[in-house]
Design an enzyme around this catalytic site. Structure first.
Site, mmCIF file in Angstrom:
data_model
loop_
_atom_site.group_PDB
_atom_site.id
_atom_site.type_symbol
_atom_site.label_atom_id
_atom_site.label_comp_id
_atom_site.label_asym_id
_atom_site.label_seq_id
_atom_site.Cartn_x
_atom_site.Cartn_y
_atom_site.Cartn_z
ATOM 1 N N TYR A 193 0.749 -1.154 -0.015
ATOM 2 C CA TYR A 193 -0.001 -0.067 -0.118
ATOM 3 C C TYR A 193 0.902 1.236 -0.028
ATOM 4 O O TYR A 193 0.395 2.365 -0.435
ATOM 5 C CB TYR A 193 -0.947 0.105 1.126
ATOM 6 C CG TYR A 193 -2.158 0.858 0.890
ATOM 7 C CD1 TYR A 193 -2.896 0.563 -0.047
ATOM 8 C CD2 TYR A 193 -2.647 1.720 2.093
ATOM 9 C CE1 TYR A 193 -4.204 1.115 -0.547
ATOM 10 C CE2 TYR A 193 -3.916 2.256 1.731
ATOM 11 C CZ TYR A 193 -4.555 2.222 0.625
ATOM 12 O OH TYR A 193 -5.674 2.711 0.619
ATOM 13 N N LYS A 251 -3.431 8.004 3.097
ATOM 14 C CA LYS A 251 -4.615 7.994 3.947
ATOM 15 C C LYS A 251 -4.810 8.228 5.299
ATOM 16 O O LYS A 251 -5.526 9.043 6.084
ATOM 17 C CB LYS A 251 -4.906 6.448 3.768
ATOM 18 C CG LYS A 251 -5.488 5.959 2.398
ATOM 19 C CD LYS A 251 -6.901 6.818 2.205
ATOM 20 C CE LYS A 251 -7.581 5.905 0.698
ATOM 21 N NZ LYS A 251 -8.798 6.457 0.390
#
Length: 255
Positions: free
Chosen positions: A154, A161
């Protein structure tokens, strides 16, 4: 949930296909009484075609969240369809391929900056662009993926995020005096278009399937969409700066 959003006017971003969480939000919102306006980026004809699969026709407005001119004009574009907004859904995220799939140490700043602008800063940008349409009781809801941990593959999207989660708290702080809430829904992994762009995404699928206490359906967007609709409704009038996990309980487990 019948009538949960009766009379609400909502702007929903991020519909790409009918497998998008945003599509499920728009569908549930309409079924619960809301009037929905959509935004699209790039191939508007594709978004318009997907929008026809909703229970009711929904207009689509072009919006590139990195385009200051389009952001400045979004309020006027929305007013062509509704006279104000009660809720805004931010379902926008993007990172260049160099920022995903294990390239954390090598991704150049230019690519990281793109990821942060589109995935993090746009939450604030969209909120402030819509403020002229919103009043007390308004609700802004975004979508995140638990940024309290470092996830394999990720990489910089995880950093973006984390920034999104912080930005939501600061929006809660600064918009609270206007009676406007800011909250996020942290969904478990779903097989959306965004997920398909992440190399090694199957690692998430395996982990959730094996460990989520309630189990996890990788192709069911409705649980996350229900949480978004609940936060858009009047049933959480004193909740802001919150992250609601809809991930089968995975976030509650130890390593």
């Amino acid at each position: 949930m019948s009538g949960l959003l009766a009379g609400k006017r909502l702007l929903i971003t991020g519909i790409i296909t009918d497998a998008s969480i945003a599509f499920s939000v728009a569908k549930l919102a309409q079924e619960n009484g809301a009037t929905v306006v959509l935004t699209g980026y790039g191939r508007l004809s594709l978004v318009e075609r997907i929008a026809k699969r909703l229970p009711e026709p929904a207009p689509v407005i072009e919006l590139d969240v990195t385009n200051a001119e389009q952001l400045a004009g979004i309020a006027d574009k929305v007013r062509e369809h509704v006279d104000g907004l009660d809720g805004v859904v931010h379902s926008i995220g993007f990172a260049p391929q160099s920022c995903l799939g294990g390239g954390f140490l090598d991704a150049p700043w230019e690519d990281v900056a793109t990821a942060v602008q589109v995935s993090t800063y746009s939450y604030k940008s969209l909120a402030t662009a819509c403020l002229p349409l919103m009043g007390a009781g308004g609700s802004i809801v975004g979508l995140t993926f638990d940024a309290t941990k470092a996830w394999p593959v990720y990489d910089w999207m995880g950093v973006a995020k984390a920034g999104l989660e912080s930005a939501s708290r600061y929006l809660a702080l600064h918009l609270g005096k206007q009676g406007i809430r800011s909250n996020l829904v942290s969904a478990g992994p779903l097989r959306t278009m965004a997920a398909k762009s992440i190399p090694g995404f199957e690692q998430f699928e395996t982990a959730w399937a094996e460990r989520a206490p309630l189990g996890w359906d990788l192709v069911d967007q409705e649980p996350a969409a229900r949480a978004v609709c609940a936060l858009l409704s009047d049933w959480f009038p004193a909740t802001t700066g919150e992250i609601v996990h809809v991930d089968g309980g995975y976030h509650a487990l130890g390593a």
